[in-house]
Design a protein around this motif. Structure first.
Motif, PDB file in Angstrom:
ATOM      1  N   PHE A 161      10.961   7.805  -3.002  1.00 24.39           N
ATOM      2  CA  PHE A 161      10.992   6.765  -1.985  1.00 24.39           C
ATOM      3  C   PHE A 161      10.878   5.388  -2.623  1.00 24.39           C
ATOM      4  CE2 PHE A 161       9.153  10.488   0.188  1.00 24.39           C
ATOM      5  CZ  PHE A 161       9.995  10.571   1.275  1.00 24.39           C
ATOM      6  N   ASP A 162      11.581   4.433  -2.043  1.00 25.57           N
ATOM      7  CA  ASP A 162      11.393   3.037  -2.430  1.00 25.57           C
ATOM      8  C   ASP A 162      10.116   2.518  -1.784  1.00 25.57           C
ATOM      9  OD1 ASP A 162      13.736   2.948  -3.893  1.00 25.57           O
ATOM     10  OD2 ASP A 162      14.934   2.190  -2.224  1.00 25.57           O
ATOM     11  N   LEU A 163       9.313   1.814  -2.560  1.00 27.84           N
ATOM     12  CA  LEU A 163       8.117   1.169  -2.028  1.00 27.84           C
ATOM     13  C   LEU A 163       8.411  -0.311  -1.823  1.00 27.84           C
ATOM     14  CD1 LEU A 163       5.244   2.732  -4.184  1.00 27.84           C
ATOM     15  CD2 LEU A 163       6.209   3.531  -2.015  1.00 27.84           C
ATOM     16  N   SER A 214      -1.535  13.849   4.034  1.00 29.78           N
ATOM     17  CA  SER A 214      -2.215  12.728   4.678  1.00 29.78           C
ATOM     18  C   SER A 214      -1.448  12.360   5.938  1.00 29.78           C
ATOM     19  CB  SER A 214      -2.299  11.533   3.719  1.00 29.78           C
ATOM     20  OG  SER A 214      -2.956  10.449   4.313  1.00 29.78           O
ATOM     21  N   ARG A 215      -2.151  12.299   7.038  1.00 27.63           N
ATOM     22  CA  ARG A 215      -1.530  12.089   8.340  1.00 27.63           C
ATOM     23  C   ARG A 215      -0.721  10.785   8.394  1.00 27.63           C
ATOM     24  NH1 ARG A 215      -3.600  14.612  12.542  1.00 27.63           N
ATOM     25  NH2 ARG A 215      -5.639  14.709  11.503  1.00 27.63           N
ATOM     26  N   GLY A 216       0.497  10.866   8.916  1.00 24.65           N
ATOM     27  CA  GLY A 216       1.320   9.685   9.135  1.00 24.65           C
ATOM     28  C   GLY A 216       2.090   9.209   7.926  1.00 24.65           C
ATOM     29  N   THR A 217       2.008   9.920   6.805  1.00 29.54           N
ATOM     30  CA  THR A 217       2.728   9.517   5.599  1.00 29.54           C
ATOM     31  C   THR A 217       4.156  10.047   5.629  1.00 29.54           C
ATOM     32  OG1 THR A 217       1.954  11.482   4.428  1.00 29.54           O
ATOM     33  CG2 THR A 217       0.607   9.479   4.237  1.00 29.54           C
ATOM     34  N   THR A 218       4.964   9.580   4.698  1.00 28.87           N
ATOM     35  CA  THR A 218       6.340  10.081   4.606  1.00 28.87           C
ATOM     36  C   THR A 218       6.349  11.563   4.256  1.00 28.87           C
ATOM     37  OG1 THR A 218       6.350   9.209   2.343  1.00 28.87           O
ATOM     38  CG2 THR A 218       7.460   7.906   4.013  1.00 28.87           C
ATOM     39  N   GLN A 219       5.360  12.004   3.473  1.00 25.05           N
ATOM     40  CA  GLN A 219       5.288  13.429   3.142  1.00 25.05           C
ATOM     41  C   GLN A 219       5.014  14.267   4.396  1.00 25.05           C
ATOM     42  OE1 GLN A 219       3.282  11.121   1.601  1.00 25.05           O
ATOM     43  NE2 GLN A 219       4.242  10.914  -0.417  1.00 25.05           N
ATOM     44  N   ASP A 220       4.126  13.778   5.250  1.00 28.79           N
ATOM     45  CA  ASP A 220       3.837  14.448   6.515  1.00 28.79           C
ATOM     46  C   ASP A 220       5.115  14.557   7.346  1.00 28.79           C
ATOM     47  OD1 ASP A 220       2.801  15.445   8.875  1.00 28.79           O
ATOM     48  OD2 ASP A 220       1.593  13.689   9.345  1.00 28.79           O
ATOM     49  N   THR A 221       5.822  13.435   7.484  1.00 28.97           N
ATOM     50  CA  THR A 221       7.053  13.428   8.283  1.00 28.97           C
ATOM     51  C   THR A 221       8.120  14.343   7.697  1.00 28.97           C
ATOM     52  OG1 THR A 221       6.609  11.146   8.955  1.00 28.97           O
ATOM     53  CG2 THR A 221       8.847  11.958   9.246  1.00 28.97           C
ATOM     54  N   THR A 222       8.312  14.249   6.380  1.00 29.88           N
ATOM     55  CA  THR A 222       9.346  15.052   5.716  1.00 29.88           C
ATOM     56  C   THR A 222       9.089  16.543   5.887  1.00 29.88           C
ATOM     57  OG1 THR A 222       9.713  13.310   4.069  1.00 29.88           O
ATOM     58  CG2 THR A 222      10.504  15.509   3.525  1.00 29.88           C
ATOM     59  N   LEU A 223       7.863  16.966   5.629  1.00 28.11           N
ATOM     60  CA  LEU A 223       7.535  18.389   5.732  1.00 28.11           C
ATOM     61  C   LEU A 223       7.549  18.865   7.185  1.00 28.11           C
ATOM     62  CD1 LEU A 223       4.682  18.525   3.072  1.00 28.11           C
ATOM     63  CD2 LEU A 223       6.920  19.621   2.892  1.00 28.11           C
ATOM     64  N   SER A 252       0.828  -1.204   0.000  1.00 28.99           N
ATOM     65  CA  SER A 252       0.000   0.000   0.000  1.00 28.99           C
ATOM     66  C   SER A 252       0.863   1.255   0.000  1.00 28.99           C
ATOM     67  CB  SER A 252      -0.936  -0.001   1.222  1.00 28.99           C
ATOM     68  OG  SER A 252      -1.855   1.068   1.158  1.00 28.99           O
ATOM     69  N   THR A 253       1.556   1.490  -1.111  1.00 24.45           N
ATOM     70  CA  THR A 253       2.454   2.654  -1.253  1.00 24.45           C
ATOM     71  C   THR A 253       3.239   2.916   0.036  1.00 24.45           C
ATOM     72  OG1 THR A 253       0.696   4.237  -0.675  1.00 24.45           O
ATOM     73  CG2 THR A 253       1.024   3.769  -3.014  1.00 24.45           C
ATOM     74  N   LEU A 254       3.798   1.854   0.586  1.00 22.36           N
ATOM     75  CA  LEU A 254       4.525   1.953   1.846  1.00 22.36           C
ATOM     76  C   LEU A 254       5.983   2.280   1.573  1.00 22.36           C
ATOM     77  CD1 LEU A 254       4.159   1.598   4.950  1.00 22.36           C
ATOM     78  CD2 LEU A 254       4.996  -0.735   4.646  1.00 22.36           C
ATOM     79  N   SER A 255       6.368   3.521   1.869  1.00 18.83           N
ATOM     80  CA  SER A 255       7.742   3.950   1.647  1.00 18.83           C
ATOM     81  C   SER A 255       8.660   3.405   2.736  1.00 18.83           C
ATOM     82  CB  SER A 255       7.823   5.480   1.648  1.00 18.83           C
ATOM     83  OG  SER A 255       6.938   6.032   0.702  1.00 18.83           O
ATOM     84  N   TYR A 289       9.603  -3.044  -4.633  1.00 21.60           N
ATOM     85  CA  TYR A 289       8.870  -3.555  -5.794  1.00 21.60           C
ATOM     86  C   TYR A 289       8.442  -2.408  -6.718  1.00 21.60           C
ATOM     87  CZ  TYR A 289       4.499  -2.051  -3.576  1.00 21.60           C
ATOM     88  OH  TYR A 289       3.497  -1.297  -2.994  1.00 21.60           O
ATOM     89  N   ALA A 290       8.583  -1.152  -6.241  1.00 26.59           N
ATOM     90  CA  ALA A 290       8.241   0.037  -7.025  1.00 26.59           C
ATOM     91  C   ALA A 290       8.875   1.242  -6.338  1.00 26.59           C
ATOM     92  CB  ALA A 290       6.724   0.200  -7.136  1.00 26.59           C
ATOM     93  N   THR A 291       8.674   2.425  -6.905  1.00 27.63           N
ATOM     94  CA  THR A 291       9.146   3.662  -6.297  1.00 27.63           C
ATOM     95  C   THR A 291       8.014   4.684  -6.280  1.00 27.63           C
ATOM     96  OG1 THR A 291       9.943   4.547  -8.411  1.00 27.63           O
ATOM     97  CG2 THR A 291      11.520   3.302  -7.055  1.00 27.63           C
TER      98      THR A 291
END
Length: 265
Positions: free
Chosen positions: A217-219, A149-158, A102-105, A120-122
């Motif tokens: 990000f690597d998925l 979106s709360r808890g995503t890598t984008q949330d953390t990065t920003l 699930s688009t897990l970075s 398996y994807a990026t």
């Protein structure tokens, strides 16, 4: 020999037999999956094009098809455990799901909690804004609110960019974040490039475009720590399906581009 000596010798012999035999073997998660002949996969079906519902209300998208291919190749029934970005990892930690697709970075923080397979994807992540906004660098985002979106890598990065003094609005999942952008609640979002492109599809009057790159990000597939046999089997499956082109075909079908060359070489 006294009775006490006899009993002591018997106990010692018993202990030696247990030590020699080693600890009783416990079934691991792969055993449980194989016995059930079913794999439960945590997948968000509200983040097109990775996960969504088609006109017949059936799951589709790149992550959905990756999960379907895995279950088919292994000969297991597939059960989707619908999730959001914030509940993907708890699903496997609590045993509600076996794995996450699930688009897990892959991030160091997440790697402290769960294990990751090889990629398996990026996922290309950007700050995207409504096209009419003149945003070329971080200072241009002053006084603008960025939806994430709360808890995503984008949330953390920003959130970690303290020096940028960014205004961030957090939403429970990607679907509500997109709704906020479509409806005009926010003019900028921090998310994947593919989701940024989807905003204009939903509302042609509000075309968004990528403005500032965040990261690629690597998925990977996520699973509970310590499940080495399952990890090995998943990695072998990814290797095979990268080599035979099936994972690339799925990615290109939904995202319009190939997987990175270094993955396919």
């Amino acid at each position: 020999m006294t009775k006490r000596t006899f009993l002591g010798a018997a106990v010692s012999a018993c202990c030696l037999m247990l030590i020699a035999a080693g600890p009783a073997s416990a079934a691991d998660l792969l055993d449980e999956i194989m016995q059930a002949k079913k794999i439960r996969i945590s997948t968000d079906v509200a983040i097109p094009p990775s996960g969504m519902m088609d006109a017949s209300m059936k799951p589709t998208g790149s992550d959905v098809e990756v999960a379907q291919l895995l279950a088919k190749d292994w000969g297991f029934e597939l059960e989707f455990i619908q999730t959001t970005g914030a509940t993907r990892i708890p699903n496997v930690l609590t045993g509600k799901a076996d794995i996450i697709i699930s688009t897990l970075s892959v991030t160091p923080e997440r790697a402290k909690v769960i294990d990751f397979t090889k990629r398996y994807a990026t996922l290309q992540s950007d700050v995207g804004c409504i096209k009419s906004l003149n945003v070329k660098d971080w200072p241009d985002l002053k006084d603008k609110t960025i939806g994430v979106s709360r808890g995503t890598t984008q949330d953390t990065t920003l959130s970690n960019m303290k020096d940028k003094e960014l205004k961030i609005a957090r939403y429970d999942d990607d679907a509500t974040e997109v709704t906020a952008a479509v409806s005009g609640q926010v003019d900028c979002v921090g998310t994947s490039a593919t989701i940024i492109n989807q905003i204009g599809v939903k509302n042609p009057a509000r075309i968004f475009e990528s403005k500032i790159p965040l990261a690629t990000f690597d998925l990977a597939i996520g699973l509970k720590k310590g499940e080495q046999r399952l990890m090995d089997k998943l990695n072998a499956w990814i290797t095979e399906n990268v080599k035979n082109g099936k994972l690339n075909a799925i990615y290109k079908k939904f995202h319009g581009v190939d997987l990175p060359p270094d993955m396919r070489s």
